[in-house]
Motif scaffolding. Structure first.
Motif, mmCIF file in Angstrom:
data_model
loop_
_atom_site.group_PDB
_atom_site.id
_atom_site.type_symbol
_atom_site.label_atom_id
_atom_site.label_comp_id
_atom_site.label_asym_id
_atom_site.label_seq_id
_atom_site.Cartn_x
_atom_site.Cartn_y
_atom_site.Cartn_z
ATOM 1 N N THR A 103 0.816 -1.224 0.000
ATOM 2 C CA THR A 103 0.000 0.000 0.000
ATOM 3 C C THR A 103 0.849 1.274 0.000
ATOM 4 O O THR A 103 0.305 2.366 -0.083
ATOM 5 C CB THR A 103 -0.909 0.034 1.233
ATOM 6 N N THR A 104 2.156 1.131 0.123
ATOM 7 C CA THR A 104 3.017 2.313 0.189
ATOM 8 C C THR A 104 4.058 2.273 -0.930
ATOM 9 O O THR A 104 4.292 1.237 -1.553
ATOM 10 C CB THR A 104 3.758 2.391 1.543
ATOM 11 N N VAL A 105 4.657 3.416 -1.147
ATOM 12 C CA VAL A 105 5.756 3.550 -2.100
ATOM 13 C C VAL A 105 6.940 4.113 -1.329
ATOM 14 O O VAL A 105 6.782 5.040 -0.537
ATOM 15 C CB VAL A 105 5.366 4.506 -3.254
ATOM 16 N N GLY A 106 8.125 3.542 -1.535
ATOM 17 C CA GLY A 106 9.271 4.094 -0.825
ATOM 18 C C GLY A 106 10.453 3.156 -0.714
ATOM 19 O O GLY A 106 10.598 2.189 -1.475
ATOM 20 N N TYR A 107 11.274 3.456 0.300
ATOM 21 C CA TYR A 107 12.530 2.750 0.558
ATOM 22 C C TYR A 107 12.495 2.189 1.971
ATOM 23 O O TYR A 107 11.983 2.836 2.897
ATOM 24 C CB TYR A 107 13.686 3.744 0.390
ATOM 25 N N TYR A 108 13.028 0.969 2.143
ATOM 26 C CA TYR A 108 13.043 0.326 3.459
ATOM 27 C C TYR A 108 14.325 -0.480 3.608
ATOM 28 O O TYR A 108 14.742 -1.175 2.674
ATOM 29 C CB TYR A 108 11.833 -0.599 3.601
ATOM 30 N N TYR A 109 14.939 -0.357 4.796
ATOM 31 C CA TYR A 109 16.149 -1.141 5.080
ATOM 32 C C TYR A 109 16.046 -1.729 6.483
ATOM 33 O O TYR A 109 15.657 -1.053 7.439
ATOM 34 C CB TYR A 109 17.401 -0.270 4.981
ATOM 35 N N SER A 110 16.386 -3.007 6.606
ATOM 36 C CA SER A 110 16.384 -3.680 7.897
ATOM 37 C C SER A 110 17.739 -4.345 8.109
ATOM 38 O O SER A 110 18.138 -5.205 7.321
ATOM 39 C CB SER A 110 15.270 -4.733 7.959
ATOM 40 N N SER A 111 18.430 -3.923 9.159
ATOM 41 C CA SER A 111 19.712 -4.562 9.475
ATOM 42 C C SER A 111 19.481 -5.949 10.068
ATOM 43 O O SER A 111 20.309 -6.851 9.913
ATOM 44 C CB SER A 111 20.496 -3.695 10.468
ATOM 45 N N LYS A 112 18.334 -6.130 10.733
ATOM 46 C CA LYS A 112 18.009 -7.426 11.325
ATOM 47 C C LYS A 112 17.714 -8.456 10.242
ATOM 48 O O LYS A 112 18.199 -9.588 10.274
ATOM 49 C CB LYS A 112 16.812 -7.276 12.256
ATOM 50 N N LYS A 113 16.891 -8.054 9.254
ATOM 51 C CA LYS A 113 16.538 -8.952 8.158
ATOM 52 C C LYS A 113 17.602 -8.974 7.059
ATOM 53 O O LYS A 113 17.542 -9.801 6.147
ATOM 54 C CB LYS A 113 15.214 -8.513 7.528
ATOM 55 N N LYS A 114 18.539 -8.024 7.155
ATOM 56 C CA LYS A 114 19.578 -7.854 6.124
ATOM 57 C C LYS A 114 18.933 -7.691 4.741
ATOM 58 O O LYS A 114 19.327 -8.326 3.766
ATOM 59 C CB LYS A 114 20.550 -9.043 6.124
ATOM 60 N N SER A 115 17.925 -6.816 4.699
ATOM 61 C CA SER A 115 17.210 -6.611 3.444
ATOM 62 C C SER A 115 17.105 -5.127 3.107
ATOM 63 O O SER A 115 16.842 -4.301 3.978
ATOM 64 C CB SER A 115 15.804 -7.218 3.522
#
Length: 560
Positions: free
Chosen positions: A35-47
């Motif tokens: 439902t959203t547009v954008g950027y996401y970073y997770s150090s836990k998921k390494k994604s």
């Protein structure tokens, strides 16, 4: 790196695997829709995840890359994708997309609540003073590209100097030589006289080890010189946790600006990955729920010249673009600019609206009705100024005093589309639809305030995306001038084709305006809404369905 697309459904297990937060999608049974547009970073998921706009989808359910949405999620699992030059387009695209979100945040930093009527927020947990993971990645790459030659030269120079200062007694004592055919010892390793660690070389090792990590993780296709000793694998994971303390020990060894900047980049990276740091966060994101607001701003930046279209500046009559964009009834125009009128040398406002859809979709009746309302509001604003006995500035002319006819108000829609996902440099402006949409109270009247037309165009979304963050104002101004000229020419072409517009416009010359006025007064009932004056010339619009006489043809008015 993972690529998702707004509005598409993915298995919940897949989304849970790459996203810590479920607020970026809605759940339905075993699937989740982005439902959203954008950027996401997770150090836990390494994604590292990009949620691209729905304009990247085709009508057949495939992406514009001709790759299935699920295949696009795991496109980076292929080493060929990471390093092959033919996939440079996607690396380029994602950088432009990320920068566009940052630019939108910069342009609207004071008030992220853009519309009073819409709960539209740009969501981010990144403050203005913080670097995101991707910021660091891009800064490392840009710094390397700019400084790689002088850094490599100093590195080779340092190695050469080291080799010349061999400690021969220590080398003979510690190293086992090879004996050649002449019985002479040959040493293949040399011990340096300098017992201190080369701190400058240590900084290079940290910097290029981080760069190589980015290179492998995200397929940057950077060739790092093999003369550098790099830290990789488990050793690099250990360096992430203790690199900051190691770096601080060599902090005061550098005087060159290049090495100081290199040190600062390494410090930022290790601070971000230091588990003991208070500023450490497990995830970071910049997202927006209603991407149409961002698209609107991107297009508006293309069409609005900040040096000439200052929306806050008012003239003495209180006329400003800000008042024209923000209407008293709560409606907000996406794009508005003044340009040459269709019938004479006066100016008129061109009113545009950005339409954020999938590449194949078109605006419905509600959107078109709103656009006609925008135009009527702008016309009324100018009439209010005239009713206050004020003179319109800059040669603007909306209503003719003699005929009480109204100038033609050009309206247009702009759609984003992607025809070729590799083209970022060309606007690829095209007409959308068969012919303009018309709205009128009296179909036979052209110079009536309620007779309005909307032309529809589509513009390369990738060009819009790149231009939004471009600092090349001259290139944008060139596009601006060409496109505005193109819009006017298309309107002129439309009204010069009676079979398309439905009107055949003729001109009658008068000796002076007094005789023109007398003629209009005597025939006002028949001419009301059908005519407008230009100097001593009367332009009269006749419905094209009426018989056109040879006398009419000799007086036909061709828009210029």
């Amino acid at each position: 790196m993972k690529i998702l697309i707004e509005g598409e459904a993915y298995p919940l297990l897949l989304l849970a695997e790459i996203l810590e937060d479920a607020s970026f999608y809605t759940q339905d049974n075993f699937k989740g829709t982005i439902t959203t547009v954008g950027y996401y970073y997770s150090s836990k998921k390494k994604s590292l995840v990009y949620m691209l706009p729905k304009v990247f989808m085709r009508e057949n359910g495939n992406t514009v890359f001709d790759i299935d949405v699920l295949e696009l999620v795991n496109i980076d699992s292929n080493d060929t994708f990471k390093h092959d030059d033919k996939y440079q387009w996607v690396r380029q695209l994602l950088v432009y997309f990320y920068n566009s979100l940052k630019e939108f945040k910069r342009r609207h930093s004071e008030s992220i609540l853009l519309h009073k009527s819409d709960q539209t927020l740009l969501n981010s947990n990144i403050t203005e003073q913080e670097y995101t993971y991707l910021d660091l990645l891009l800064t490392f790459v840009n710094f390397y590209k700019k400084n790689k030659n002088p850094i490599l030269y100093r590195h080779i120079q340092s190695i050469s100097k080291t080799a010349k200062r061999t400690n021969w007694p220590k080398t003979i004592r510690k190293q086992l030589p090879l004996i050649n055919s002449a019985g002479q010892p040959v040493y293949h390793q040399f011990l340096n006289k300098n017992k201190t660690v080369n701190r400058q070389e240590e900084l290079l090792i940290y910097f290029f080890s981080i760069l190589e990590y980015f290179n492998q993780e995200h397929g940057l296709n950077i060739a790092i010189d093999k003369s550098y000793s790099l830290i990789k694998g488990k050793a690099f994971e250990t360096l992430k946790s203790n690199g900051l303390s190691k770096l601080k020990k060599i902090k005061y060894r550098y005087f060159s600006d290049v090495y100081k900047k290199m040190y600062r980049l390494c410090e930022l990276y290790f601070t971000k990955n230091d588990l003991g740091s208070r500023s450490n966060i497990n995830q970071e994101f910049i997202t927006i729920d209603n991407y149409n607001i961002v698209f609107e701003d991107m297009v508006d930046k293309l069409f609005s010249n900040p040096t000439t279209d200052n929306i806050s500046v008012e003239n003495r009559e209180g006329l400003s673009l800000k008042k024209l964009k923000n209407h008293p009834d709560g409606k907000i125009i996406d794009h508005i600019y003044s340009d040459k009128s269709l019938i004479d040398n006066s100016n008129i406002f061109y009113i545009g609206d950005s339409k954020y859809y999938k590449s194949v979709n078109s605006a419905g009746q509600i959107s078109k009705f709103k656009q006609f309302t925008y135009a009527k509001n702008v016309i009324q604003f100018h009439i209010d100024v005239l009713n206050q006995k004020s003179k319109l500035p800059d040669g603007l002319r909306y209503r003719d005093d003699i005929t009480e006819g109204y100038n033609i108000s050009p309206n247009f829609f702009i759609y984003g589309y992607i025809d070729n996902y590799r083209i970022f440099e060309e606007p690829l402006l095209k007409v959308k639809g068969n012919k303009p949409t018309k709205s009128a109270h009296f179909p036979e009247r052209l110079f009536d305030r309620d007779t309005l037309f909307i032309h529809e165009y589509k513009l390369n979304f990738l060009y819009i995306l790149k231009s939004y963050t471009s600092s090349n104002e001259s290139s944008i101004q060139e596009f601006r001038n060409k496109t505005k000229k193109h819009f006017r020419e298309k309107f002129v072409q439309f009204f010069n084709s009676p079979s398309d517009s439905g009107f055949f416009v003729v001109k009658d010359e008068f000796e002076d305006q007094s005789k023109l006025k007398s003629y209009v007064d005597a025939n006002f009932k028949n001419l009301n809404g059908r005519c407008i004056s230009v100097g001593n010339t009367l332009l009269t619009a006749k419905p094209f369905k009426l018989p056109i006489t040879e006398d009419d043809r000799s007086k036909q008015y061709l828009f210029e």
